[in-house]
Design a protein around this motif. Structure first.
Motif, PDB file in Angstrom:
ATOM      1  N   SER A 121      64.214 -50.225 -14.046  1.00 25.60           N
ATOM      2  CA  SER A 121      63.866 -51.561 -14.511  1.00 25.60           C
ATOM      3  C   SER A 121      64.979 -52.553 -14.201  1.00 25.60           C
ATOM      4  N   ALA A 122      66.158 -52.072 -13.766  1.00 29.15           N
ATOM      5  CA  ALA A 122      67.245 -52.968 -13.392  1.00 29.15           C
ATOM      6  C   ALA A 122      66.865 -53.784 -12.162  1.00 29.15           C
ATOM      7  N   ALA A 123      65.927 -53.265 -11.346  1.00 34.33           N
ATOM      8  CA  ALA A 123      65.494 -53.971 -10.146  1.00 34.33           C
ATOM      9  C   ALA A 123      64.392 -54.978 -10.447  1.00 34.33           C
ATOM     10  N   SER A 124      63.969 -55.084 -11.694  1.00 32.10           N
ATOM     11  CA  SER A 124      62.896 -55.991 -12.076  1.00 32.10           C
ATOM     12  C   SER A 124      63.353 -57.438 -11.984  1.00 32.10           C
ATOM     13  N   PRO A 125      62.432 -58.319 -11.608  1.00 31.63           N
ATOM     14  CA  PRO A 125      62.796 -59.739 -11.589  1.00 31.63           C
ATOM     15  C   PRO A 125      62.978 -60.240 -13.019  1.00 31.63           C
ATOM     16  N   PRO A 126      63.718 -61.312 -13.198  1.00 30.86           N
ATOM     17  CA  PRO A 126      63.918 -61.837 -14.546  1.00 30.86           C
ATOM     18  C   PRO A 126      62.610 -62.344 -15.133  1.00 30.86           C
ATOM     19  N   VAL A 127      62.520 -62.347 -16.430  1.00 29.32           N
ATOM     20  CA  VAL A 127      61.320 -62.817 -17.125  1.00 29.32           C
ATOM     21  C   VAL A 127      61.076 -64.275 -16.751  1.00 29.32           C
ATOM     22  N   GLY A 128      59.833 -64.595 -16.403  1.00 25.25           N
ATOM     23  CA  GLY A 128      59.472 -65.960 -16.028  1.00 25.25           C
ATOM     24  C   GLY A 128      59.637 -66.257 -14.551  1.00 25.25           C
ATOM     25  N   ALA A 129      60.178 -65.306 -13.778  1.00 28.41           N
ATOM     26  CA  ALA A 129      60.372 -65.522 -12.339  1.00 28.41           C
ATOM     27  C   ALA A 129      59.024 -65.485 -11.627  1.00 28.41           C
ATOM     28  N   ARG A 130      58.904 -66.254 -10.563  1.00 23.28           N
ATOM     29  CA  ARG A 130      57.679 -66.238  -9.766  1.00 23.28           C
ATOM     30  C   ARG A 130      57.729 -65.031  -8.832  1.00 23.28           C
ATOM     31  N   MET A 148      42.457 -54.831   2.315  1.00 27.09           N
ATOM     32  CA  MET A 148      43.722 -55.443   1.986  1.00 27.09           C
ATOM     33  C   MET A 148      43.518 -56.414   0.840  1.00 27.09           C
ATOM     34  N   LEU A 149      44.423 -56.412  -0.077  1.00 22.95           N
ATOM     35  CA  LEU A 149      44.303 -57.264  -1.238  1.00 22.95           C
ATOM     36  C   LEU A 149      44.865 -58.648  -0.953  1.00 22.95           C
ATOM     37  N   PRO A 150      44.229 -59.706  -1.464  1.00 26.74           N
ATOM     38  CA  PRO A 150      44.755 -61.053  -1.252  1.00 26.74           C
ATOM     39  C   PRO A 150      46.080 -61.245  -1.968  1.00 26.74           C
ATOM     40  N   ARG A 151      46.861 -62.182  -1.455  1.00 27.51           N
ATOM     41  CA  ARG A 151      48.160 -62.453  -2.050  1.00 27.51           C
ATOM     42  C   ARG A 151      48.059 -63.657  -2.958  1.00 27.51           C
ATOM     43  N   SER A 152      48.765 -63.602  -4.057  1.00 31.20           N
ATOM     44  CA  SER A 152      48.802 -64.720  -4.984  1.00 31.20           C
ATOM     45  C   SER A 152      50.204 -64.794  -5.551  1.00 31.20           C
ATOM     46  N   SER A 153      50.718 -65.996  -5.671  1.00 32.57           N
ATOM     47  CA  SER A 153      52.045 -66.174  -6.249  1.00 32.57           C
ATOM     48  C   SER A 153      51.868 -66.703  -7.657  1.00 32.57           C
ATOM     49  N   CYS A 154      52.278 -65.920  -8.621  1.00 35.29           N
ATOM     50  CA  CYS A 154      52.141 -66.365 -10.003  1.00 35.29           C
ATOM     51  C   CYS A 154      53.224 -65.712 -10.844  1.00 35.29           C
ATOM     52  N   SER A 155      53.428 -66.267 -11.980  1.00 34.79           N
ATOM     53  CA  SER A 155      54.389 -65.676 -12.892  1.00 34.79           C
ATOM     54  C   SER A 155      53.644 -64.654 -13.732  1.00 34.79           C
ATOM     55  N   SER A 156      54.208 -63.495 -13.893  1.00 33.87           N
ATOM     56  CA  SER A 156      53.510 -62.419 -14.576  1.00 33.87           C
ATOM     57  C   SER A 156      54.318 -61.910 -15.757  1.00 33.87           C
ATOM     58  N   ARG A 157      53.698 -61.859 -16.904  1.00 34.45           N
ATOM     59  CA  ARG A 157      54.357 -61.271 -18.080  1.00 34.45           C
ATOM     60  C   ARG A 157      54.100 -59.777 -18.133  1.00 34.45           C
ATOM     61  N   ARG A 158      53.132 -59.313 -17.373  1.00 38.19           N
ATOM     62  CA  ARG A 158      52.736 -57.918 -17.397  1.00 38.19           C
ATOM     63  C   ARG A 158      53.354 -57.165 -16.236  1.00 38.19           C
ATOM     64  N   PHE A 159      54.635 -57.304 -16.027  1.00 43.13           N
ATOM     65  CA  PHE A 159      55.312 -56.659 -14.906  1.00 43.13           C
ATOM     66  C   PHE A 159      55.672 -55.233 -15.280  1.00 43.13           C
ATOM     67  N   SER A 160      55.292 -54.298 -14.455  1.00 40.59           N
ATOM     68  CA  SER A 160      55.719 -52.921 -14.649  1.00 40.59           C
ATOM     69  C   SER A 160      56.215 -52.412 -13.299  1.00 40.59           C
ATOM     70  N   PRO A 161      57.477 -51.997 -13.211  1.00 38.46           N
ATOM     71  CA  PRO A 161      58.007 -51.544 -11.923  1.00 38.46           C
ATOM     72  C   PRO A 161      57.302 -50.286 -11.462  1.00 38.46           C
ATOM     73  N   PRO A 162      57.133 -50.114 -10.143  1.00 43.03           N
ATOM     74  CA  PRO A 162      56.522 -48.890  -9.629  1.00 43.03           C
ATOM     75  C   PRO A 162      57.318 -47.659 -10.051  1.00 43.03           C
ATOM     76  N   ARG A 163      56.644 -46.545 -10.059  1.00 43.08           N
ATOM     77  CA  ARG A 163      57.322 -45.296 -10.438  1.00 43.08           C
ATOM     78  C   ARG A 163      58.509 -45.038  -9.534  1.00 43.08           C
ATOM     79  N   GLY A 164      59.563 -44.475 -10.102  1.00 39.20           N
ATOM     80  CA  GLY A 164      60.733 -44.122  -9.320  1.00 39.20           C
ATOM     81  C   GLY A 164      61.730 -45.258  -9.190  1.00 39.20           C
ATOM     82  N   ARG A 165      61.393 -46.427  -9.663  1.00 40.61           N
ATOM     83  CA  ARG A 165      62.319 -47.560  -9.581  1.00 40.61           C
ATOM     84  C   ARG A 165      62.810 -47.872 -10.988  1.00 40.61           C
TER      85      ARG A 165
END
Length: 73
Positions: A20-29, A1-18
């Motif tokens: 980009s309208a479901a993407s969080p706003p830029v700068g969101a945690r 299991m991968l550890p969890r971390s809360s951070c703001s990410s500029r490198r967000f890529s939505p999973p396949r099949g979703r």
């Protein structure tokens, strides 16, 4: 299991099949799970759907009913 971390990410890529309208706003945690041995391997946890919440609630209801009948008998 991968550890969890809360951070703001500029490198967000939505999973396949979703879309980009479901993407969080830029700068969101967002919560990010990553491999500590290879931080380039990361993923965003899947969101729960109403179906799974309903399925879990019904399961809990049946467990409660079963325990109730077991205590009565």
């Amino acid at each position: 299991m991968l550890p969890r971390s809360s951070c703001s990410s500029r490198r967000f890529s939505p999973p396949r099949g979703r879309s980009s309208a479901a993407s969080p706003p830029v700068g969101a945690r967002v919560e990010v799970r990553y491999d500590q041995a290879d931080p380039s391997r990361w993923t965003l946890p899947a969101e729960g759907t109403a179906f799974w919440r309903l399925f879990s609630a019904l399961g809990a209801l049946f467990v409660a009913m079963g325990l109730g009948f077991a205590l009565v008998l």
